[in-house]
Design an enzyme around this catalytic site. Structure first.
Site, PDB file in Angstrom:
ATOM      1  N   PRO A  87      98.809 130.002 111.574  1.00 17.18           N
ATOM      2  CG  PRO A  87      99.517 128.542 110.694  1.00 17.18           C
ATOM      3  CD  PRO A  87      98.954 127.701 111.221  1.00 17.18           C
ATOM      4  CB  CYS A  88      97.657 135.612 110.898  1.00 13.82           C
ATOM      5  SG  CYS A  88      99.000 135.600 109.962  1.00 13.82           S
TER       6      CYS A  88
END
Length: 220
Positions: A87-88
């Protein structure tokens, strides 16, 4: 909706475990590069259904990768490659950029999984924001850990458009390999200049006689 992932490589002599696999975009590229999935872990049910539909032979694990009941890295000890598109939000300019203080930061988790799995190589990708100066200490800490565990590692910012893709999609990549394999690795060279999105999609945009298709092509 399930989407066909494309033609498969006929050479599958390298094993891979992939976390945060999504619907298989990175998975497809790794498969074409000669990697065979022994596990693909993903939280989203729809994405898992897409993976299962396209690759029924894969071990698709649905659930939270942080849950030891869902994913036990030690089951895959000695795998050739451990990969993931984690996840960013911790590093995205669209978020608060909390980095290591963000509960959704799976980067450090993935690096520790590499050690427990004793994988030969690591491939992680994230947003361009991770390359920002404010995360220099975070990146250096990751490199220090990998070096301590006997891995060569390097960060690099890659642009999809440099490899023939008609898309502005910069991704920050971390590659790590055990020292014995490091001399055999090199980053990919830039490919041909991509066509514009207008050129690529013009036939589809104009096939029903849309009068604005030419103007759209020029703008795109």
């Amino acid at each position: 909706m399930s989407r066909t992932l494309g033609a498969r490589s006929t050479t599958k002599n390298l094993s891979i475990v992939e976390i945060c696999a999504g619907a298989g975009g990175q998975s497809l590229g790794l498969e074409k590069a000669g990697f065979s999935h022994v596990a693909a872990v993903e939280l989203d049910a729809d994405a898992c259904n897409t993976l299962r539909t396209n690759r029924p032979e894969w071990n698709v694990i649905e659930g939270d990768v942080l849950d030891p009941k869902v994913f036990d890295p030690k089951q895959y000890s000695g795998v050739d490659l451990f990969a993931g598109g984690v996840p960013c939000p911790p590093f995205s300019i669209a978020g608060k950029q909390l980095g290591a203080e963000d509960e959704r930061d799976l980067f450090a988790f993935a690096v520790h999984v590499l050690a427990s799995m004793d994988a030969n190589a690591l491939l992680l990708e994230n947003v361009k924001g991770l390359a920002a100066p404010r995360f220099a200490g975070y990146r250096e800490h990751i490199l220090d850990l990998l070096q301590e565990w006997g891995y060569w590692a390097e960060w690099r910012l890659l642009q999809a458009s440099d490899f023939g893709v008609s898309q502005l999609r910069p991704r920050y990549i971390l590659v790590a390999l055990k020292q014995e394999f490091a001399p055999h690795f090199s980053w990919p060279l830039n490919g041909p200049k991509p066509k514009t999105v207008g050129c690529v999609l013009y036939d589809l945009m104009s096939e029903h006689g849309w009068e604005g298709a030419i103007a759209w092509r020029e703008a795109a």
